[in-house]
Design a protein around this motif. Structure first.
Motif, PDB file in Angstrom:
ATOM      1  N   VAL A  21       4.780  14.870 -17.116  1.00 34.72           N
ATOM      2  CA  VAL A  21       3.921  14.849 -15.925  1.00 34.72           C
ATOM      3  C   VAL A  21       4.757  15.074 -14.671  1.00 34.72           C
ATOM      4  CG1 VAL A  21       2.461  13.365 -14.491  1.00 34.72           C
ATOM      5  CG2 VAL A  21       2.126  13.416 -16.975  1.00 34.72           C
ATOM      6  N   ARG A  24       6.112  18.717 -14.443  1.00 29.41           N
ATOM      7  CA  ARG A  24       5.072  19.662 -14.002  1.00 29.41           C
ATOM      8  C   ARG A  24       4.828  19.569 -12.506  1.00 29.41           C
ATOM      9  NH1 ARG A  24      -0.212  18.874 -16.400  1.00 29.41           N
ATOM     10  NH2 ARG A  24      -0.673  20.921 -15.562  1.00 29.41           N
ATOM     11  N   SER A  73      -4.654  16.463 -19.298  1.00 32.22           N
ATOM     12  CA  SER A  73      -3.880  17.080 -18.220  1.00 32.22           C
ATOM     13  C   SER A  73      -2.718  17.918 -18.744  1.00 32.22           C
ATOM     14  CB  SER A  73      -3.352  15.999 -17.274  1.00 32.22           C
ATOM     15  OG  SER A  73      -2.363  15.207 -17.907  1.00 32.22           O
ATOM     16  N   ARG A 525       2.177   8.862 -12.316  1.00 31.77           N
ATOM     17  CA  ARG A 525       1.266   9.103 -11.192  1.00 31.77           C
ATOM     18  C   ARG A 525       1.611   8.209 -10.001  1.00 31.77           C
ATOM     19  NH1 ARG A 525      -4.936   9.552 -12.624  1.00 31.77           N
ATOM     20  NH2 ARG A 525      -4.619   7.382 -13.252  1.00 31.77           N
TER      21      ARG A 525
END
Length: 538
Positions: A21, A24, A73, A525
């Motif tokens: 994550v 990216r 995702s 996140r």
């Protein structure tokens, strides 16, 4: 000295999801793994337990990942790197000693018809469960996919209150404390249905009499009914390779044989890590540690003043659950089930037990550090979904014994001398003989088709992965006092730590164990949100 924006300690599912994550999002990520290969509890072996067979030695099934927040995702990137999932319409089945069977299908009417066959009215009870719990599934799954002590957690609470009303929310929370026994006995009349559903709480390290196990039972049952029990074609290593590929293709680094022995800090902030060979690796933005609480607070952060004594004390008190044994059987042909073969042969996992009381008894015996007299057998059939794992015409059984004491003091059947409790090769194989002998009463060709077997004791699991203390595959007991808001401890909740720029991830943290990647996704996140603040990044 190497430098990265983010350093990730460990390479299990949560570590790799977080790394992917962040990569990216244009972060320079460095993943540092002590073992000679990536993957944590995902370990795929070729030519095991015999030539031509591909075996996932530890974790195997990926319903929580495919149904969780991380996969949607990342799915396109993973697919471009060759990850393909295989599934079946019968994710779960049960085989009982009296020859009765039950299945859980992804088709609700098929499951209901089977439940009614066993006990009229149980089919409607299943449909009612799917409707009523399904309406509240967003809250249930939201609690397992949200940082609870955060604005997102408060938003989820507000949504739940608006959707259910204050009294409805109170009732929902009360039901969440219910045991699986209470839910099953009050909902379904058939003991075979109980035998189908109750063993699934063991996949979260609970027993059917534990508070909160009813909630977990419902969540898993709904997840299986909606999404099945998928496996990656070619083994779990394909997921590991695809996630690692996202990192390296973005310019990041993955290093094996690189044991982190300390997290370095300055002015109360994590600035990097130190490896066993003395090398220092800098982290400009964050460090994410996929380790146990003891490893983090008592070893990697040893002597760091920013960690309060109360947090270290809470880490010392973090508890681990029962151990796990894995048995892998290579067969010259697919398993031939003695009863209901056509359906059971298509199931991802068949639980072999004598029902709810038998499951409860085995859990109780293991918690008293006894080898269970009649362990619940988790009989996985990955080749039924993915034939590429075995030679043409062959079969395999992936067995898990979730009720295995990490250090036994005796045998509930009084037949095996456990010695001083050390998992010697002899003890390991004799207990496996008991398991395989019991399974042979349900699989007619088990003896004649057996090509080879490989057995892994709780000690073997811990030796491979230091997060699996005592062979606990879930990196910590999942009783309510160590779950949700209280995982890993009430003193160290969520993924932030007392050290700025340091996040704690892995099965020891919320939302707990299972091959979902939830904690890595949530922490990644948070790192990205924090970095958007003008004062956060240097």
């Amino acid at each position: 000295m190497a430098d990265h924006d983010v350093v990730v300690i460990g390479s299990g599912i949560n570590a790799l999801v977080a790394a992917a994550v962040l990569a990216r999002a244009d972060r320079d990520v460095g993943v540092y793994e002590r073992n000679p290969r990536l993957g944590g509890a995902i370990r795929t072996e070729a030519d095991t337990p015999a030539r031509g067979y591909t075996t996932d030695l530890f974790s195997c099934w990926h319903p929580l990942f495919v149904g969780g927040p991380a996969y949607p995702s990342l799915a396109d990137d993973l697919g471009r790197r060759g990850l393909v999932y295989r599934n079946t319409d019968i994710p779960a089945a049960a085989a009982m000693p009296d020859g009765s069977t039950a299945i859980l299908s992804t088709d609700a009417d098929t499951t209901a018809a089977d439940f009614d066959r066993l006990s009229p009215g149980d089919g409607e009870a299943w449909q009612t469960f799917l409707r009523e719990f399904g309406r509240r599934a967003g809250i249930a799954f939201g609690a397992l996919g949200t940082e609870l002590l955060s604005p997102s957690g408060l938003a989820l609470l507000g949504k739940a209150t608006w959707q259910l009303g204050p009294k409805g929310l109170q009732q929902f929370c009360a039901e969440g404390l219910e045991s699986a026994r209470s839910w099953l006995a009050g909902t379904f009349a058939s003991e075979t249905v109980h035998g189908l559903l109750s063993p699934w709480v063991g996949h979260e390290g609970l027993g059917p009499d534990d508070a909160f196990s009813g909630f977990i039972n419902k969540v898993i049952a709904l997840a299986l009914a909606q999404g099945g029990c998928p496996v990656p074609e070619g083994g779990g290593v394909r997921l590991v390779e695809a996630l690692a590929g996202i990192v390296t293709d973005a310019g990041g680094t993955t290093r094996t044989g690189a044991e982190v022995v300390a997290i370095e800090t300055a002015a109360g902030r994590a600035t990097g890590v130190r490896l066993a060979d003395g090398e220092r690796v800098g982290a400009r933005e964050a460090v994410l540690a996929s380790v146990t609480p003891q490893s983090l607070y008592l070893h990697l952060l040893d002597g760091v003043a920013a960690v309060p004594d109360r947090v270290r004390d809470a880490a010392r008190g973090y508890r681990y659950g029962r151990g796990d044994m894995q048995i892998h059987l290579a067969l010259s042909e697919p398993p031939r089930w003695a009863h209901d073969h056509d359906r059971l042969s298509r199931a991802a996992i068949v639980h072999v037990s004598a029902g709810l009381d038998s499951v409860s008894r085995a859990v109780n015996e293991a918690q008293r550090h006894l080898l269970p007299a009649a362990p619940t057998i988790v009989a996985g059939q990955p080749a039924a979904l993915d034939p590429t794992r075995v030679p043409e015409g062959a079969g395999v059984l992936w067995l898990q014994l979730q009720e295995t004491p990490g250090r036994p003091v005796g045998d509930a059947a009084a037949r095996i001398d456990v010695g001083d409790g050390t998992w010697t090769e002899d003890l390991r194989e004799r207990y496996a003989d008991r398991v395989v002998g019991e399974l042979g009463r349900h699989v007619g060709n088990l003896d004649s088709a057996l090509v080879a077997r490989r057995v892994l004791s709780p000690a073997d699991l811990e030796a491979w992965n230091p997060n699996l203390i005592g062979g606990d595959p879930y990196s910590g007991a999942c009783t309510l006092d160590q779950f949700l808001l209280w995982r890993p401890t009430p003193r160290a909740r969520g993924h932030r730590t007392p050290v700025a720029q340091l996040w704690h991830i892995g099965a020891s943290t919320h939302p707990g164990p299972g091959l979902g990647g939830g904690s890595g996704f949530l922490a990644a996140r948070q790192v990205l949100r924090r970095s958007r603040l003008p004062w956060a990044r240097r």
